[in-house]
Structures are given as C-alpha cells and as structure tokens.
Write an enzyme that holds these catalytic residues in place. Structure first.
Site, PDB file in Angstrom:
ATOM      1  N   LYS A  11     -27.437   9.289   5.731  1.00  7.53           N
ATOM      2  CA  LYS A  11     -28.053  10.494   5.310  1.00  7.53           C
ATOM      3  C   LYS A  11     -28.799  10.533   4.201  1.00  7.53           C
ATOM      4  O   LYS A  11     -28.411   9.941   3.088  1.00  7.53           O
ATOM      5  CB  LYS A  11     -26.990  11.623   5.201  1.00  7.53           C
ATOM      6  N   LYS A  39     -28.701  13.398  -2.333  1.00  8.16           N
ATOM      7  CA  LYS A  39     -29.135  13.667  -3.719  1.00  8.16           C
ATOM      8  C   LYS A  39     -28.672  12.723  -4.634  1.00  8.16           C
ATOM      9  O   LYS A  39     -29.382  12.328  -5.569  1.00  8.16           O
ATOM     10  CB  LYS A  39     -28.629  14.930  -3.981  1.00  8.16           C
ATOM     11  N   LYS A  63     -10.668  15.579  -3.341  1.00  9.93           N
ATOM     12  CA  LYS A  63     -11.020  15.794  -4.641  1.00  9.93           C
ATOM     13  C   LYS A  63      -9.766  15.840  -5.883  1.00  9.93           C
ATOM     14  O   LYS A  63      -9.972  15.598  -7.077  1.00  9.93           O
ATOM     15  CB  LYS A  63     -11.371  17.396  -4.632  1.00  9.93           C
TER      16      LYS A  63
END
Ligand code: TRP
Length: 347
Positions: free
Chosen positions: A214, A217, A117
């Site tokens: 996977k 979103k 991050k």
C-alpha cells in the site's frame, strides 16, 4: 436509506498521500454527498484520541487543513452534515467514563491495536492507549450511529462498541442504538463506493516503488509516494520512475502487473473515469512510458486544481463550520448523556 446517522472520526495527519486521499477522504466525501439529503452525517476530529501518542504542536494547523481538503474534494455542506472536534463536545469524555464502568479489562485487552501499541501490555503504556476503544464507543453511541465507515483495523473496535452497548442496554434498559455489524458496515461501504469495477478492485493505491504494498506516508523512498502538496514536476518525476514489469502489455492484473494496475487505477480515480473504461482505452498498448506520461499529466493537473481550491478556503470559514458542528453535536450528545446518567442513577 433514510433517517440514519453515518459517523466517522478522521485521523489528522501532517501530510496526506494521494493514497490516503483517493482511498479514504474522497470515498467519505462521495458517501456524504450521496446520503446527506436524508441522513445525518457526522465527521469529527478525534483530537482526544490523537493525544495518546506524541503531542503534536501542529494539530490545530493540521486539522484546519484536513477540513479544507474535504471541502476542496467537493464535500457538500447542508443542514445534515456536521463537522466537529471531539474535545469541544465534553459528553464524549463523560460517556467514556461511564462506559469504562461497563466494559471489562478482558474484552478491552483483547484489542489488537492495544496489543500492538502497548507491545503486549508493557507497563509503561499510557492508560489512554488502553481506553482508546471505549472513547471510540462513546463517540459512536452518543449519536446513535448506524454506519461507521472506517478502515479494517478499526472493525474490532466497532464490534466492541456493539458488545458494550448491548450489555448496557441489558443492564440498564434500552438506551443505545447499536452500530451495524462489521459485515453490514463492509457492505454499506462497498455500495457507497462508486462503480462495480472499482469495488472489485478495492480502492487501495499502491507504493510506486513496491506496488505489492500500500502507498504509505511512512515509506522511506520519496519516489514511493505522492503527497497532496507535491508540485507538478515532482509528481511527474515520481510517476515516470514508478516500478512496472517486463511483460510489455498494459492490462489490469493486480497479481502479475501490480505497478501497471496501480497506474490504471490512479488514472481512473483522478479523471473520474470508470476503471473499466480506462482499461479498455489502454488495452493492446505496449509502451509503459506513454501510460506513465498520461497518468503524470492527469495527477499533476488534478493536484494543481486541488491545491488551488484549498488555498481559496479561509481558516475563518473552517472555524465557522466547526462551531456550527459543535453546537449541533453538543445538543445531541448532551441529551443522550442525560439519558445515560438517568439510566445509571447519576440523575
Ligand atoms: N480510531 C479511528 C481511526 O484510527 C478514529 C476514530 C476515533 C473513529 N473515534 C471514532 C472512527 C469513532 C469512527 C468512529 O481511524
């Protein structure tokens, strides 16, 4: 199992995919229902963690929706189930500060999520991103949680929590219960996660267009993902266009037939049928279109029922649940915080 605390923080999303729902929310709901008779279940919204990234004006609306989803998924409430917002329990922030003075720069900067991050510690990174796992340690240690069901990406934070707690106990006397080691956490999640066959397969719903990946979103293609708010026609269109293979047989084989296996897995989960039974029902069949039609009908029906249940839950009901949860959480957390303050001679 008895007398343990099981705790998890749930990330609130604006929208949820069927993959998030079947892979995380539903298992947590089942786990809670299974253990809440004799154990404490804490499910909280880490809203202070949320604000390390974009401040989302929709947070309040989304967190209410998220709790409705749990209820609509069948979460049974009783005196041992506590749902609360982190920022409504000030002891989390206060303990975080004290733990900041115990944790080291070295161990905290080794966190993979921090490195990712912060783009390896870029100077413009906000301090919250760095401190994230210490607040998470506070979330866990205030309640003496033993089991902390989370995704793999959070395991390192649980290990860090153990290390900080151990150091604190060593320096200031036995104060914290350590969460179980990662291996034990994994075992616990497996045991609580339904049938043997589901365990073996691992509940991970795949992207409909790229079934090696996977369901996410953030996938660009609309047809890759099913959202919990999708209407039946939309669901049908997406499932009918799912990528499969050219082997021409319906079998559960994640390596060679990930698309077909994904559909079988989805069918099992939304109909509440053991995966093995779904596999046997379709064994020997060759028409992928038939399987798709069946799965499309199952998912559409499931979502329709689900959306109806969600719409029947009022915001007031949710706020009442949160307020009850926060009353409980504040009582437990304040007590532990005082113990910690005494240990470090602030009191
Ligand atoms: N970091 C967790 C996640 O991203 C959410 C979280 C915050 C959490 N505090 C926690 C999970 C404490 C478990 C325990 O999923």
């Amino acid at each position: 199992m008895e007398g343990k605390t099981i705790l998890t923080g749930i990330r609130v999303n604006s929208e949820m995919t069927l993959g998030n729902f079947l892979g995380a929310l539903l298992p947590m709901t089942r786990l809670s229902n299974k253990y809440s008779k004799n154990n404490q279940i804490n499910i909280f919204i880490p809203d202070l963690h949320t604000i390390i990234s974009d401040i989302d004006g929709e947070l309040q609306k989304n967190l209410v929706k998220e709790i409705k989803y749990y209820l609509a998924a069948g979460l049974e409430l009783n005196k041992n189930v506590h749902i609360y917002r982190q920022s409504y329990v000030p002891a989390h922030s206060e303990l975080c500060w004290i733990l900041n003075c115990v944790a080291t720069m070295g161990e905290t900067s080794r966190m993979i999520q921090y490195k990712e991050k912060s783009h390896n510690g870029d100077a413009s990174t906000n301090v919250g991103i760095f401190d994230y796992p210490i607040l998470m340690a506070a979330d866990i240690l205030l309640y003496g949680a033993t089991y902390v069901p989370v995704g793999e990406d959070q395991f390192q934070h649980i290990e860090l929590t153990r290390n900080i707690a151990e150091r604190f106990n060593h320096k200031f006397g036995e104060t914290f219960i350590l969460p179980a080691k990662t291996v034990e956490q994994v075992k616990f999640m497996e045991v609580s996660n339904g049938s043997e066959s589901e365990k073996a397969a691992g509940i991970r719903i795949r992207d409909l267009q790229n079934p090696e990946k996977k369901m996410s979103k953030s996938a660009e293609a609309e047809n890759s993902k099913i959202m919990m708010s999708d209407e039946p026609a939309r669901v049908t269109k997406k499932i009918m266009s799912a990528q499969t293979d050219s082997l021409g047989k319906i079998a559960f084989d994640m390596i060679n037939q990930p698309g077909i296996s994904n559909l079988l897995q989805i069918e099992a989960l939304v109909t509440g049928t053991p995966l093995q039974d779904v596999i046997s029902t379709w064994a020997g069949e060759t028409h992928y279109g038939d399987l798709k039609k069946k799965v499309a009908a199952s998912v559409s029906g499931y979502l329709e029922d689900f959306q109806k249940r969600v719409s029947e839950i009022s915001d007031e009901e949710v706020y009442k649940i949160l307020e009850d949860g926060e009353k409980y959480a504040n009582e437990v957390a304040k007590k532990k915080l005082l113990e910690v303050q005494k240990a470090v001679k602030l009191r």
